[in-house]
Write an enzyme that holds these catalytic residues in place. Sequence first.
Site, PDB file in Angstrom:
ATOM      1  CE  LYS A 211      -4.377   1.369   0.341  1.00  0.00           C
ATOM      2  NZ  LYS A 211      -5.115   1.086   1.591  1.00  0.00           N
TER       3      LYS A 211
ATOM      4  CG  ASN B 173      14.831   6.153  10.152  1.00  0.00           C
ATOM      5  OD1 ASN B 173      15.883   5.857   9.633  1.00  0.00           O
ATOM      6  ND2 ASN B 173      14.636   7.311  10.792  1.00  0.00           N
TER       7      ASN B 173
END
Length: 538
Positions: free
Chosen positions: A289, A432
């Site tokens: 997604k 991250n």
Amino acid sequence: MSVKANASPLPDRVKVRRALISVSDKTGLEEFAKGLAGLGVELVSTGGTAKSLSSAGLAVRDVSELTGFPEIMDGRVKTLHPGVHGGLLGIRDDAAHAKAMEEHGIAGIDLLVVNLYPFEATRASGASQETIVENIDIGGPAMIRAGAKNHGYVAVVVDPADYAAVLAALTGTGGETTLAFRRELAARAYGRTAAYDAAVSSWFAETLGETTPKRFAVAGELAEALRYGENPHQWAGFYRNGEARPGVATARQLQGKALSYNNINDTDAAFELVGEFDPARSAAVAIIKHANPCGVAEGVDLVTAYRAALACDPVSAFGGIVALNRRLDAASAEEIVKVFTEVIIAPEADDEAIAIVAAKKNLRLLLTGGLPDPRAPGRFVKSVAGGLLVQSRDNGVVDDLDLKVVTKRAPSAAELADLRFAFRVAKHVKSNTIVYARDGATVGIGAGQMSRVDSARIAARKAEDAAKAAGAEKPATIGSVVASDAFFPFADGLLSAVEAGATAVIQPGGSMRDDEVIAAADEHGIAMVMTGMRHFRH
């Protein structure tokens, strides 16, 4: 070199009396040439093209009749002559040009039909260097550039796909071309020579081992003009660059709506991720997604893997992309279509599976014929203001790395397998990155945060949400392993993972505070391995 401006206005209509045809790809040539001849156009041609036209019963003059010079050097020199280039470059309404053409017996060329030696295809075929060099066209690009420059008088056709449009235009105007059409053809012509030169220059750079050549060119061929880009106010197009890598650009779309910009971007991300998993070892499914995985899993079959991947984040999976590393079967198709899905991409599919997906008319099904090789070299190009950033593809694979145990406790065999799995996934998550995994499936993914601690906490929270949705007593992060795409700059990110229940960690290492992070792991009885390889994905 002097440059003379053409003082006379360019004519709107130009009668096509003579066409020079020299093509490598003879697709549609006979029908096109017969159409031109039917309009009274004189045909001039070279070598093999002339033979093809003659065999079709067409009257054709050999180019040597224009030049007064035979083809020499195995055909390397045949059109590089004033008899050809004068006919292409001569400005008909310029008195000096017209006089020069008359004095030297140069006949005007009104239509140039050229497609180039198949350099790109020859290169892709793995041919020898000698063969590739022989497929670098010289005369073709020279003629194309000359005719396109003089588009005020010359129409240039470089693609068989344009033959029908050219015949239609000539038929509708009594054998004349319009200035607007000649300009359109000229733009396509220069696009073709630019792409051709880019392919040649990139091949030379590759052959010489130049990773950062003095000049870098990229080129592609329009596959589809898209409705819009990431947002409706942005225009967008999808281009193919000729790379044979299995994926969205080379796939067959069996059904469903046209792919959008975001569909293409997300589907590419999904299939590149699932390509990390060897189908001979296990079935694998990735659900994507917004270019980030919301669930990835391995299993004995695709149904098992899909259910495990979906369980990671069933909320985000709605409207996502599903990528498979094996042939789509009926059982898997039945499971996938239970959830609203935008795209399914797989190497192949069974007929029964195709029929099941067909019941969802808007669901796109793409078949690629293979998987992308995660170890294969390649390049990634990104635009920035005033320039381009170019880098090699991240083709590092965790299975090829020498993992170093840095804690007092070494991971168990089961933990080590999950650590490899988690790091394989982390490579494809935006930085991250924190990935929790257990039993060959992701159980929490934190992506794209400015702080690694936040990524760890978000992943843990998603695991808690998934547990509640499934009616489980506790989140699956308890007893899981965790992967980080880059080192922990402080121990806080590790401690967040410990708090979530992780028992083992895989990370690149290399922080100034590695000793502090290792000490924190030892204090909590956590096993840690370092890979020495970072997987930033911005």
